[in-house]
Design an enzyme around this catalytic site. Sequence first.
Site, PDB file in Angstrom:
ATOM      1  N   TYR A  27       1.754  -4.195  -2.902  1.00  0.00           N
ATOM      2  CA  TYR A  27       1.936  -4.754  -1.560  1.00  0.00           C
ATOM      3  C   TYR A  27       1.563  -3.692  -0.521  1.00  0.00           C
ATOM      4  O   TYR A  27       2.261  -3.462   0.447  1.00  0.00           O
ATOM      5  CB  TYR A  27       3.383  -5.219  -1.376  1.00  0.00           C
ATOM      6  CG  TYR A  27       3.591  -6.215  -0.253  1.00  0.00           C
ATOM      7  CD1 TYR A  27       3.086  -7.503  -0.335  1.00  0.00           C
ATOM      8  CD2 TYR A  27       4.310  -5.849   0.893  1.00  0.00           C
ATOM      9  CE1 TYR A  27       3.284  -8.417   0.689  1.00  0.00           C
ATOM     10  CE2 TYR A  27       4.520  -6.764   1.924  1.00  0.00           C
ATOM     11  CZ  TYR A  27       4.003  -8.045   1.806  1.00  0.00           C
ATOM     12  OH  TYR A  27       4.207  -8.961   2.827  1.00  0.00           O
ATOM     13  N   HIS A  57     -12.010  -3.694  -6.159  1.00  0.00           N
ATOM     14  CA  HIS A  57     -12.956  -2.583  -6.270  1.00  0.00           C
ATOM     15  C   HIS A  57     -13.271  -2.436  -7.753  1.00  0.00           C
ATOM     16  O   HIS A  57     -12.400  -2.628  -8.599  1.00  0.00           O
ATOM     17  CB  HIS A  57     -12.320  -1.307  -5.696  1.00  0.00           C
ATOM     18  CG  HIS A  57     -13.174  -0.078  -5.814  1.00  0.00           C
ATOM     19  ND1 HIS A  57     -14.538  -0.081  -5.568  1.00  0.00           N
ATOM     20  CD2 HIS A  57     -12.854   1.206  -6.146  1.00  0.00           C
ATOM     21  CE1 HIS A  57     -15.013   1.143  -5.746  1.00  0.00           C
ATOM     22  NE2 HIS A  57     -14.013   1.937  -6.093  1.00  0.00           N
ATOM     23  N   ASP A  61      -6.454   2.770  -7.173  1.00  0.00           N
ATOM     24  CA  ASP A  61      -7.360   2.749  -8.325  1.00  0.00           C
ATOM     25  C   ASP A  61      -6.934   3.733  -9.415  1.00  0.00           C
ATOM     26  O   ASP A  61      -7.130   3.470 -10.595  1.00  0.00           O
ATOM     27  CB  ASP A  61      -8.786   3.048  -7.853  1.00  0.00           C
ATOM     28  CG  ASP A  61      -9.288   1.946  -6.934  1.00  0.00           C
ATOM     29  OD1 ASP A  61      -9.340   0.784  -7.382  1.00  0.00           O
ATOM     30  OD2 ASP A  61      -9.577   2.225  -5.758  1.00  0.00           O
ATOM     31  N   ARG A  85       6.788  -2.630  -8.547  1.00  0.00           N
ATOM     32  CA  ARG A  85       7.534  -1.858  -9.544  1.00  0.00           C
ATOM     33  C   ARG A  85       9.007  -1.832  -9.153  1.00  0.00           C
ATOM     34  O   ARG A  85       9.367  -2.078  -7.996  1.00  0.00           O
ATOM     35  CB  ARG A  85       6.980  -0.449  -9.670  1.00  0.00           C
ATOM     36  CG  ARG A  85       7.093   0.356  -8.393  1.00  0.00           C
ATOM     37  CD  ARG A  85       6.448   1.710  -8.527  1.00  0.00           C
ATOM     38  NE  ARG A  85       5.862   2.079  -7.227  1.00  0.00           N
ATOM     39  CZ  ARG A  85       5.202   3.189  -6.993  1.00  0.00           C
ATOM     40  NH1 ARG A  85       4.986   4.038  -7.958  1.00  0.00           N
ATOM     41  NH2 ARG A  85       4.714   3.450  -5.791  1.00  0.00           N
TER      42      ARG A  85
END
Length: 341
Positions: A25, A108, A83, A48
């Site tokens: 988020y 991505h 990433d 999490r």
Amino acid sequence: MAKLYYEKDADPGIIRGRKVAVIGYGSQGHAHALNLAESGVDVRVALREGSSSKTKAEEAGLRVLGIAEAADEADVIMLLLPDTEQASVYESQIAPHLRDGDVLMFAHGFNIHFRQIVPPAGVDVAMVAPKGPGHLVRRTYTEGGGVPSLVAVAQDASGRARDIALSYADAIGATRAGVLDTTFAEETETDLFGEQVVLCGGLTALARAGFETLVEAGYQPESAYFECLHELKLIVDLMYEQGISGMRFSISDTAEYGDMTRGPRVIDDHVRQTMRQILADIRSGAFAEEWIAENKAGRPRFEALRKEGAEHPVEVVGAELRAMMPFISSGHQRLQDVSGG
Ligand code: NAD
Ligand code: MG
């Protein structure tokens, strides 16, 4: 000719018929989740344990679950974690819950292209990558617009991966602006090249080198800052609105002559050769390998460079000058509020 998709090309019903999980988020995550929800999509946000974003997402009216739980429940999973975190979270909490027919999506291509994540064969793998920061993905949507995006398919188990991705792109507002068909390889390699050579690396090195050259020659750091950094925005805004020729129309003939005759001396054959080498390192995977190793080692070089950058004289004088321009720092504050999470 490039293929671009608009609203008429997407079927909004497809994504409304699926159960979507947005994992994370942050900058992109909050924008995707809120836009999807307002487009009538059954969306859940996955965070999490103990995440500080939980209250924020719930106050915005979204349903929040744990990552494994959301991956199990959903059949379209959009991974919007940093990433560098995606591969380990995928392995431990997402992969065990993937079923044939599920769709795994990215904003991505790094982890798929460089094979840090290798999904099972029965799963569709697609990308919807907005070409703008998350707060704009959200804001333009609420204003009735959207941010141009890229769509790509890495694995088409269902034979419908592109239609599903386009339907998702439509629900976040992207088809209002244009969705460009690409591949994971093209998106990943051009994105890395752009940020290394032009947008971030090239630009910051250019501004710092210009600043240092003036200061070394005895000019006031304040003059050097205004010339080599502050004014950049004014020039970039003109290029963004009207292209390079349009920008040149607005500057003096003296500036334009200096631009056209001196620019190619700065960005000369040697620099172009370096650009090709940087691109070659991206394409061979050498850059990815270096960055993955840096992360595994706890980012010693990254942290040292970040610290060195923050202490550079251009930052010191810039902070003083910007403090006198509160309209600039308040804009920065607004950006901070909506990104990160
Ligand atoms: P971000 O850093 O803003 O947000 C990531 C979220 O993941 C945060 O909420 C963070 O708390 C959470 N998180 C971090 N580590 C985690 C972990 N180990 N487990 C669970 N949650 C964790 O990220 P972002 O900039 O939105 O990027 C998400 C994806 O979107 C990336 O693939 C990025 O390349 C892509 N993307 C980003 C932008 C952008 O504008 N930021 C633009 C286009 C594409
Ligand atoms: Mg980018």
